[in-house]
Design a protein around this motif. Structure first.
Motif, PDB file in Angstrom:
ATOM      1  N   VAL A   1       0.838  -1.195   0.000  1.00 40.58           N
ATOM      2  CA  VAL A   1       0.000   0.000   0.000  1.00 40.58           C
ATOM      3  C   VAL A   1       0.876   1.250   0.000  1.00 40.58           C
ATOM      4  N   PHE A   2       0.496   2.233  -0.807  1.00 41.30           N
ATOM      5  CA  PHE A   2       1.155   3.545  -0.795  1.00 41.30           C
ATOM      6  C   PHE A   2       0.175   4.530  -0.163  1.00 41.30           C
ATOM      7  N   GLU A   3       0.611   5.183   0.905  1.00 43.70           N
ATOM      8  CA  GLU A   3      -0.269   6.040   1.703  1.00 43.70           C
ATOM      9  C   GLU A   3       0.420   7.324   2.130  1.00 43.70           C
ATOM     10  N   ASP A   4      -0.404   8.383   2.298  1.00 45.97           N
ATOM     11  CA  ASP A   4       0.145   9.654   2.762  1.00 45.97           C
ATOM     12  C   ASP A   4      -0.324  10.020   4.165  1.00 45.97           C
ATOM     13  N   ALA A   5      -1.299   9.274   4.714  1.00 41.69           N
ATOM     14  CA  ALA A   5      -1.898   9.654   5.992  1.00 41.69           C
ATOM     15  C   ALA A   5      -1.801   8.535   7.017  1.00 41.69           C
ATOM     16  N   ALA A   6      -1.706   8.928   8.281  1.00 39.63           N
ATOM     17  CA  ALA A   6      -1.564   7.955   9.365  1.00 39.63           C
ATOM     18  C   ALA A   6      -2.722   6.963   9.427  1.00 39.63           C
ATOM     19  N   PRO A   7      -3.990   7.393   9.277  1.00 41.32           N
ATOM     20  CA  PRO A   7      -5.074   6.404   9.299  1.00 41.32           C
ATOM     21  C   PRO A   7      -4.933   5.359   8.189  1.00 41.32           C
ATOM     22  N   GLY A   8      -4.431   5.772   7.033  1.00 39.67           N
ATOM     23  CA  GLY A   8      -4.230   4.837   5.940  1.00 39.67           C
ATOM     24  C   GLY A   8      -3.106   3.860   6.222  1.00 39.67           C
TER      25      GLY A   8
ATOM     26  N   MET B   1      -0.873  -5.900   5.176  1.00 41.35           N
ATOM     27  CA  MET B   1      -0.172  -5.519   3.956  1.00 41.35           C
ATOM     28  C   MET B   1       1.068  -4.699   4.282  1.00 41.35           C
ATOM     29  N   ARG B   2       2.046  -4.742   3.391  1.00 44.07           N
ATOM     30  CA  ARG B   2       3.188  -3.854   3.529  1.00 44.07           C
ATOM     31  C   ARG B   2       2.768  -2.433   3.170  1.00 44.07           C
ATOM     32  N   CYS B   3       3.534  -1.461   3.641  1.00 47.43           N
ATOM     33  CA  CYS B   3       3.143  -0.065   3.434  1.00 47.43           C
ATOM     34  C   CYS B   3       4.352   0.808   3.120  1.00 47.43           C
ATOM     35  N   VAL B   4       4.197   1.643   2.103  1.00 51.93           N
ATOM     36  CA  VAL B   4       5.148   2.701   1.804  1.00 51.93           C
ATOM     37  C   VAL B   4       4.462   4.005   2.188  1.00 51.93           C
ATOM     38  N   ALA B   5       5.014   4.715   3.154  1.00 55.96           N
ATOM     39  CA  ALA B   5       4.382   5.921   3.690  1.00 55.96           C
ATOM     40  C   ALA B   5       5.073   7.175   3.167  1.00 55.96           C
ATOM     41  N   VAL B   6       4.255   8.063   2.599  1.00 56.18           N
ATOM     42  CA  VAL B   6       4.747   9.332   2.052  1.00 56.18           C
ATOM     43  C   VAL B   6       3.886  10.433   2.678  1.00 56.18           C
TER      44      VAL B   6
ATOM     45  N   ALA C   1       5.418   1.378   9.026  1.00 55.43           N
ATOM     46  CA  ALA C   1       5.581   1.293   7.570  1.00 55.43           C
ATOM     47  C   ALA C   1       6.883   0.575   7.222  1.00 55.43           C
ATOM     48  N   ASP C   2       6.866  -0.124   6.095  1.00 53.69           N
ATOM     49  CA  ASP C   2       8.067  -0.819   5.628  1.00 53.69           C
ATOM     50  C   ASP C   2       9.070   0.145   5.011  1.00 53.69           C
ATOM     51  N   LEU C   3       8.556   1.264   4.521  1.00 60.42           N
ATOM     52  CA  LEU C   3       9.407   2.308   3.957  1.00 60.42           C
ATOM     53  C   LEU C   3       8.726   3.640   4.220  1.00 60.42           C
ATOM     54  N   LEU C   4       9.445   4.550   4.857  1.00 64.29           N
ATOM     55  CA  LEU C   4       8.893   5.851   5.228  1.00 64.29           C
ATOM     56  C   LEU C   4       9.747   6.966   4.630  1.00 64.29           C
ATOM     57  N   PHE C   5       9.075   7.906   3.985  1.00 60.27           N
ATOM     58  CA  PHE C   5       9.728   9.108   3.480  1.00 60.27           C
ATOM     59  C   PHE C   5       9.271  10.268   4.365  1.00 60.27           C
ATOM     60  N   PRO C   6      10.031  10.584   5.427  1.00 57.29           N
ATOM     61  CA  PRO C   6       9.570  11.577   6.413  1.00 57.29           C
ATOM     62  C   PRO C   6       9.243  12.944   5.821  1.00 57.29           C
ATOM     63  N   ARG C   7       9.935  13.323   4.758  1.00 52.07           N
ATOM     64  CA  ARG C   7       9.679  14.628   4.130  1.00 52.07           C
ATOM     65  C   ARG C   7       8.693  14.514   2.969  1.00 52.07           C
ATOM     66  N   GLY C   8       7.963  13.401   2.950  1.00 57.64           N
ATOM     67  CA  GLY C   8       6.898  13.241   1.977  1.00 57.64           C
ATOM     68  C   GLY C   8       7.376  13.240   0.534  1.00 57.64           C
ATOM     69  N   HIS C   9       6.624  13.924  -0.317  1.00 53.47           N
ATOM     70  CA  HIS C   9       6.923  13.919  -1.741  1.00 53.47           C
ATOM     71  C   HIS C   9       8.180  14.706  -2.082  1.00 53.47           C
ATOM     72  N   ASP C  10       8.696  15.484  -1.138  1.00 53.01           N
ATOM     73  CA  ASP C  10       9.952  16.192  -1.382  1.00 53.01           C
ATOM     74  C   ASP C  10      11.115  15.217  -1.528  1.00 53.01           C
ATOM     75  N   GLU C  11      10.998  14.024  -0.936  1.00 51.93           N
ATOM     76  CA  GLU C  11      12.093  13.063  -1.035  1.00 51.93           C
ATOM     77  C   GLU C  11      11.696  11.735  -1.683  1.00 51.93           C
ATOM     78  N   PHE C  12      10.404  11.532  -1.942  1.00 56.01           N
ATOM     79  CA  PHE C  12       9.967  10.279  -2.540  1.00 56.01           C
ATOM     80  C   PHE C  12      10.493  10.133  -3.966  1.00 56.01           C
ATOM     81  N   THR C  13      10.954   8.926  -4.304  1.00 54.48           N
ATOM     82  CA  THR C  13      11.345   8.634  -5.683  1.00 54.48           C
ATOM     83  C   THR C  13      10.776   7.269  -6.090  1.00 54.48           C
ATOM     84  N   ALA C  14      10.467   7.156  -7.369  1.00 56.17           N
ATOM     85  CA  ALA C  14       9.969   5.883  -7.896  1.00 56.17           C
ATOM     86  C   ALA C  14      11.022   4.797  -7.730  1.00 56.17           C
ATOM     87  N   GLU C  15      12.281   5.138  -7.925  1.00 56.67           N
ATOM     88  CA  GLU C  15      13.349   4.141  -7.843  1.00 56.67           C
ATOM     89  C   GLU C  15      13.443   3.549  -6.448  1.00 56.67           C
TER      90      GLU C  15
END
Length: 224
Positions: free
Chosen positions: A168-175, A184-189, A204-218
């Protein structure tokens, strides 16, 4: 089968794939101004990021003393929101790149959102994401919204995927909490950077603390 094996991917929509929160904020501000005359700030709006429209409006009826029924308020909010959304809703570039890469690799994908079916369909069509994302589940089709796992489990069933195979790709804590509850595994942005320390994101299995400022597809593909 894709080159990613049995992996399936489920995306939240608002704040994850697209930056729709400004449109929801403006629609909410106008709705509350009409029904209550009270101001509604961006800080107020951040309290409801990741919560379904149905649950948010139920809270507002009590908190602001609105007489109109929830169903009527949802219809009104959707009308206001869709007018703004159709005028312009940006897709996060790295998310679009990720969706394209997963599609090309044959990975099953779905959208699971707290928005209405009409809003989801309008956004996917208006942004061109419907070229790759054709399966989606809305809050209207499940009994409970996030943080309950219902919408993600329904999306997995729609894809014919086992929950353990879903990411799952999510931006919010409830998600993020809903993804964990679904097994399910979770990528948090996180959409709201200040929410990155929420305990739900810690799972989350992978967390981007600065959200979309640091998220990359790779980086996301490396996890998958």
């Amino acid at each position: 089968m894709s080159t990613f094996g049995t992996t399936a991917v489920i995306f939240d929509l608002d704040g994850t794939l697209v930056d729709s929160e400004p449109n929801y904020f403006e629609a909410s501000r106008a709705l509350l101004a009409e029904h209550t005359g009270r101001p509604y700030t961006w800080a107020d709006n951040e309290r409801y990021v990741g919560i379904s429209s149905h649950e948010t409006l139920a809270v507002w009826r009590t908190e602001y003393g609105i007489a109109a029924p929830v169903a009527e308020l949802i219809a009104e909010l959707d009308r206001r929101y869709l007018t703004l959304a159709r005028a312009g809703t940006p897709v996060y570039p790295e998310m679009r790149k990720l969706v394209e890469r997963l599609h090309d690799a044959g990975v099953p994908m779905a959208v699971a959102s707290g928005s209405s079916r009409a809003a989801i369909a309008a956004i996917l069509t208006g942004t061109g994401l419907d070229a790759w994302l054709t399966a989606f589940v809305s809050a209207e089709e499940v009994e409970r919204g996030k943080p309950a796992p219902d919408v993600f489990l329904a999306a997995a069933e729609l894809l014919g995927a086992a929950p353990a195979d879903c990411v799952v790709f999510e931006d919010a804590a409830p998600g993020a909490a809903a993804a964990h509850a679904a097994g399910m595994r979770c990528v948090a942005v996180p959409y709201v950077a200040a929410h990155a320390t929420d305990p739900s994101f810690a799972e989350a299995d992978l967390l981007f603390p600065r959200g979309h400022d640091e998220f990359t597809a790779e980086a996301a593909l490396a996890l998958l």
